[in-house]
Write a protein that holds these residues in place. Structure first.
Motif, PDB file in Angstrom:
ATOM      1  N   LYS A  60       0.826  -1.204   0.000  1.00  0.00           N
ATOM      2  CA  LYS A  60       0.000   0.000   0.000  1.00  0.00           C
ATOM      3  C   LYS A  60       0.868   1.265   0.000  1.00  0.00           C
ATOM      4  O   LYS A  60       2.018   1.248   0.438  1.00  0.00           O
ATOM      5  CB  LYS A  60      -0.944  -0.007   1.193  1.00  0.00           C
ATOM      6  CG  LYS A  60      -0.255   0.117   2.539  1.00  0.00           C
ATOM      7  CD  LYS A  60      -1.204  -0.092   3.713  1.00  0.00           C
ATOM      8  CE  LYS A  60      -2.222   1.003   3.816  1.00  0.00           C
ATOM      9  NZ  LYS A  60      -3.073   0.853   5.030  1.00  0.00           N
ATOM     10  N   LEU A  61       0.321   2.338  -0.505  1.00  0.00           N
ATOM     11  CA  LEU A  61       1.030   3.606  -0.524  1.00  0.00           C
ATOM     12  C   LEU A  61       1.525   3.924   0.885  1.00  0.00           C
ATOM     13  O   LEU A  61       0.749   3.900   1.842  1.00  0.00           O
ATOM     14  CB  LEU A  61       0.100   4.709  -1.019  1.00  0.00           C
ATOM     15  CG  LEU A  61       0.748   6.070  -1.288  1.00  0.00           C
ATOM     16  CD1 LEU A  61       1.705   5.985  -2.454  1.00  0.00           C
ATOM     17  CD2 LEU A  61      -0.326   7.123  -1.554  1.00  0.00           C
ATOM     18  N   PRO A  62       2.811   4.241   1.060  1.00  0.00           N
ATOM     19  CA  PRO A  62       3.399   4.306   2.411  1.00  0.00           C
ATOM     20  C   PRO A  62       3.128   5.619   3.135  1.00  0.00           C
ATOM     21  O   PRO A  62       4.052   6.341   3.539  1.00  0.00           O
ATOM     22  CB  PRO A  62       4.893   4.132   2.124  1.00  0.00           C
ATOM     23  CG  PRO A  62       5.078   4.771   0.786  1.00  0.00           C
ATOM     24  CD  PRO A  62       3.830   4.429   0.007  1.00  0.00           C
ATOM     25  N   LEU A  63       1.871   5.925   3.341  1.00  0.00           N
ATOM     26  CA  LEU A  63       1.529   7.188   3.986  1.00  0.00           C
ATOM     27  C   LEU A  63       2.012   7.230   5.434  1.00  0.00           C
ATOM     28  O   LEU A  63       2.490   8.258   5.908  1.00  0.00           O
ATOM     29  CB  LEU A  63       0.026   7.418   3.901  1.00  0.00           C
ATOM     30  CG  LEU A  63      -0.504   7.617   2.476  1.00  0.00           C
ATOM     31  CD1 LEU A  63      -2.027   7.614   2.458  1.00  0.00           C
ATOM     32  CD2 LEU A  63       0.033   8.911   1.877  1.00  0.00           C
ATOM     33  N   LEU A 108      -1.591  12.936  -1.701  1.00  0.00           N
ATOM     34  CA  LEU A 108      -0.582  13.533  -0.829  1.00  0.00           C
ATOM     35  C   LEU A 108      -1.077  14.838  -0.222  1.00  0.00           C
ATOM     36  O   LEU A 108      -0.799  15.134   0.949  1.00  0.00           O
ATOM     37  CB  LEU A 108       0.705  13.769  -1.620  1.00  0.00           C
ATOM     38  CG  LEU A 108       1.427  12.518  -2.133  1.00  0.00           C
ATOM     39  CD1 LEU A 108       2.638  12.906  -2.968  1.00  0.00           C
ATOM     40  CD2 LEU A 108       1.841  11.619  -0.983  1.00  0.00           C
ATOM     41  N   GLN A 109      -1.809  15.625  -0.994  1.00  0.00           N
ATOM     42  CA  GLN A 109      -2.318  16.890  -0.462  1.00  0.00           C
ATOM     43  C   GLN A 109      -3.219  16.647   0.739  1.00  0.00           C
ATOM     44  O   GLN A 109      -3.102  17.322   1.764  1.00  0.00           O
ATOM     45  CB  GLN A 109      -3.079  17.663  -1.538  1.00  0.00           C
ATOM     46  CG  GLN A 109      -3.622  19.009  -1.035  1.00  0.00           C
ATOM     47  CD  GLN A 109      -4.362  19.790  -2.106  1.00  0.00           C
ATOM     48  OE1 GLN A 109      -4.571  19.291  -3.215  1.00  0.00           O
ATOM     49  NE2 GLN A 109      -4.757  21.017  -1.790  1.00  0.00           N
ATOM     50  N   VAL A 110      -4.116  15.662   0.626  1.00  0.00           N
ATOM     51  CA  VAL A 110      -5.036  15.369   1.726  1.00  0.00           C
ATOM     52  C   VAL A 110      -4.300  14.748   2.904  1.00  0.00           C
ATOM     53  O   VAL A 110      -4.436  15.184   4.055  1.00  0.00           O
ATOM     54  CB  VAL A 110      -6.161  14.436   1.239  1.00  0.00           C
ATOM     55  CG1 VAL A 110      -7.024  13.980   2.414  1.00  0.00           C
ATOM     56  CG2 VAL A 110      -7.019  15.138   0.189  1.00  0.00           C
ATOM     57  N   GLU A 111      -3.503  13.723   2.636  1.00  0.00           N
ATOM     58  CA  GLU A 111      -2.916  12.938   3.719  1.00  0.00           C
ATOM     59  C   GLU A 111      -1.794  13.654   4.458  1.00  0.00           C
ATOM     60  O   GLU A 111      -1.558  13.388   5.637  1.00  0.00           O
ATOM     61  CB  GLU A 111      -2.407  11.600   3.162  1.00  0.00           C
ATOM     62  CG  GLU A 111      -3.508  10.677   2.711  1.00  0.00           C
ATOM     63  CD  GLU A 111      -4.446  10.303   3.849  1.00  0.00           C
ATOM     64  OE1 GLU A 111      -3.972  10.155   4.990  1.00  0.00           O
ATOM     65  OE2 GLU A 111      -5.651  10.175   3.590  1.00  0.00           O
ATOM     66  N   LEU A 112      -1.088  14.539   3.780  1.00  0.00           N
ATOM     67  CA  LEU A 112       0.000  15.269   4.432  1.00  0.00           C
ATOM     68  C   LEU A 112      -0.396  16.689   4.809  1.00  0.00           C
ATOM     69  O   LEU A 112       0.432  17.448   5.314  1.00  0.00           O
ATOM     70  CB  LEU A 112       1.228  15.302   3.512  1.00  0.00           C
ATOM     71  CG  LEU A 112       1.827  13.928   3.140  1.00  0.00           C
ATOM     72  CD1 LEU A 112       3.065  14.112   2.275  1.00  0.00           C
ATOM     73  CD2 LEU A 112       2.159  13.120   4.383  1.00  0.00           C
ATOM     74  N   GLY A 113      -1.659  17.026   4.579  1.00  0.00           N
ATOM     75  CA  GLY A 113      -2.153  18.339   4.988  1.00  0.00           C
ATOM     76  C   GLY A 113      -1.498  19.484   4.248  1.00  0.00           C
ATOM     77  O   GLY A 113      -1.234  20.548   4.831  1.00  0.00           O
TER      78      GLY A 113
END
Length: 644
Positions: A60-63, A108-113
């Motif tokens: 999975k994408l490594p958020l 990335l915009q959503v998950e990293l704010g």
């Protein structure tokens, strides 16, 4: 300052994506997702997603890993100049249409704010170039022949590259149809192995005779002029199928199985040497850099190192797909303004999250009160050395966690290497894995040449190379000497890991043998431990005698039914409960209960179903306690004290 985030993992999400990543969605060929943070050419943080999700080889994408890297470095997502992705999505029929920089930027915009969409800061890099740069850019070499090989990625299965300074010329591209990963993997099902079990076949190979089935592989892989070859995988699979039925996973290994493993190993080595001999001569390059999943085969690497074909060899310690994040970060740094800062050569892999400071560590251990006891030691190194000399098997957790597939002295299980029975004990009681699989020795650099025949020009710091154990010490090092007299050695320098170096020194002072058995701190159902709670869970559910974490020595207080049932059952991220109905003997219906977790479908009792659902259970229910413990040992669920 140039900040690059390298990442590898499946970026595709359902079209209704709204920031909910609680499901462990997997897709296609992605595995070993990871994130790497590089600042001005230096890797300051790197972690695999599996360490945080507790799911082995997750793709999975490594958020979570990205957030962890940013936290380690004291950065925010807004500080990142470039998000470098280690995959472009393949080619032709191997194309993955879900790979898209715009979709990745939105996630990335959503998950990293992030305050703005980072699409202009997202770049996709080609899979095998990332493998190549993960080895070459971090080797410290100014020129080298670079070899990559795996199953496949972005429509190819490997490259041969001539590298000089920043100039890279691809001189050979290995087609997917000729995949060396595919060659080796072809034999796995016949031996009862599954996905990601190539290392098991490598460990089994020395027990067999390669000549028995070598013609099976040679007949399907034709070596040609100028280092080329052609693999007929369909023919290979057909001939392997003619050798009889597959070994059931729990059945003992026959001589046929051992001989097939040996032949597969020999075939892989034959092809790699055929390719590299030609390009070594054609290029005149005397150094080799290597990466890709195939190059995790440390027996192959050992033969290369001993062959004298190259003067120096660097195999990326994270040679598998987690290393794509390293390569992507390196490419991003070199292509986007980081040229003023050279990429720092790799000297260690201690790039993950650290053990907490002493006060916080004690607070985390106190949450497990009743299940363990702990005390602060004046010198945890001397205490651990004494326990090991007395024959105890301990967990050793210090400093920052390792990046890559090997535990190199910070998240390790350690034991006395002299007692040959320790191999069987750890395989059975701790790792719970096949008895034939060997363990690695760790030795100080000052003592390494006395015990091991180290090849010149090869870095043996990362357990990437198998070497011969010197004849005089093969019986002395019975727990770490494989059946063929070799070992996957780790040579430890004080400047790389002072605490582990001191432990080896202290153990040597007490026993006369400054070598330790070192294996990863986990059981066979989970990734290497990362956090304090991970280490405690593995300690409590395996046969380890003690745990040394930070300055504390931890001992077990016993897992009585009452203590177990006082813990809170928690489903894994991807776990759920299911209720169904089956036909009863009287023709009616009767309910059945199932725990679904990862690839597991486990029938459970009504009592377990209720306990996992949050209902209070009878403190004296021994059967329920035993069932929950068995599920915990399989990592099908977690058992946690209040407050975690």
């Amino acid at each position: 300052m140039m900040v690059v985030m390298g990442l590898q993992g499946q970026p595709h999400l359902p079209s209704a994506y709204a920031g909910d990543l609680r499901g462990d969605w997997e897709c296609g060929w992605y595995h070993d997702a990871a994130a790497v943070l590089m600042v001005d050419g230096e890797v300051v943080a790197a972690i695999e997603e599996e360490r945080l999700t507790r799911r082995k080889h997750t793709g999975k994408l490594p958020l979570r890993a990205m957030r962890a890297c940013l936290e380690i470095a004291g950065c925010s997502g807004g500080d990142v100049d470039l998000f470098a992705f280690g995959e472009q999505g393949g080619r032709g029929r191997h194309r993955d249409p879900s790979i898209d920089d715009a979709a990745l930027a939105a996630i990335l915009q959503v998950e990293l704010g992030l305050s703005a969409n980072p699409r202009t800061r997202v770049q996709l890099f080609e899979h095998h170039l990332c493998h190549a740069l993960s080895a070459y850019a971090l080797s410290g070499y100014d020129e080298a022949l670079v070899f990559t090989a795996d199953g496949f990625g972005d429509g190819v299965s490997g490259y041969v590259i001539e590298a000089c300074g920043r100039r890279l010329e691809i001189v050979e591209q290995i087609a997917v149809e000729d995949s060396l990963g595919g060659l080796y993997q072809a034999a796995l099902p016949l031996l009862g192995f599954g996905a990601h079990d190539e290392f098991k076949m490598m460990g089994l190979a020395p027990y067999g005779d390669p000549s028995t089935y070598r013609p099976v592989f040679a007949g399907a892989c034709r070596l040609e002029a100028e280092g080329r070859y052609q693999l007929n995988r369909e023919r290979l699979l057909r001939h392997l199928a003619e050798l009889g039925p597959a070994r059931p996973p729990d059945a003992p290994f026959s001589q046929r199985d051992r001989d097939i493993a040996a032949a597969a190993q020999a075939a892989l080595e034959d092809v790699v040497f055929h390719v590299l001999r030609h390009y070594r001569a054609a290029s005149g390059l005397r150094k080799l850099c290597a990466a890709g999943g195939v190059m995790q085969n440390c027996a192959l690497n050992g033969r290369l190192a001993r062959s004298g074909l190259f003067e120096r060899i660097f195999v990326q310690p994270a040679a598998g797909d987690c290393g794509l994040a390293l390569g992507a970060a390196s490419l991003g740094h070199l292509q986007h303004g980081g040229g003023a800062h050279a990429i720092a050569p790799q000297s260690h892999v201690f790039l993950g999250r650290p053990v907490p400071e002493e006060r916080e560590l004690a607070a985390q251990l106190e949450r497990w009160e009743g299940l363990l006891s702990f005390r602060r030691c004046d010198d945890i190194v001397e205490t651990a050395a004494q326990l090991l000399a007395e024959g105890q098997v301990i967990g050793w957790v210090q400093g920052r966690s390792e990046f890559g597939p090997r535990a190199l002295g910070n998240r390790s299980i350690l034991a006395d290497p002299r007692n040959a029975s320790n191999k069987d004990r750890i395989n059975a009681m701790v790792k719970k894995r096949e008895a034939f699989r060997p363990f690695a020795p760790a030795v100080r650099v000052e003592d390494a040449d006395r015990y091991f025949d180290l090849p010149e020009g090869s870095d043996c710091s990362f357990m990437t190379v198998v070497v011969p154990v010197r004849q005089a010490f093969q019986s002395v090092l019975g727990a770490v000497t494989h059946v063929d007299g070799t070992a996957r050695v780790q040579v430890v320098e004080r400047g790389q890991n002072a605490a582990f170096w001191r432990l080896l020194e202290a153990f040597g002072a007490q026993t006369g043998v400054p070598v330790l058995l070192n294996t990863s701190f986990n059981n066979n159902h989970e990734p290497i431990v990362d956090t304090v709670d991970d280490a405690v869970a593995c300690f409590l559910t395996t046969g380890l005698d003690a745990l040394a974490i930070g300055p504390f020595l931890v001992n077990k207080a016993g897992l009585s039914p009452e203590r177990l049932l006082a813990l809170r059952p928690v489903l894994c991220d991807d776990g759920c409960l299911a209720l169904g109905w089956a036909k009863a003997a009287d023709g009616g219906r009767q309910p059945f209960h199932i725990l679904l977790s990862a690839n597991l479908q486990i029938p459970i009792s009504v009592a377990a179903y209720r306990a996992i659902s949050g209902e209070r259970s009878d403190a004296g229910n021994e059967a329920l306690a035993a069932e929950l413990l068995a599920l915990w040992e399989r990592r099908a669920l977690h058992l946690r004290p209040a407050g975690i």
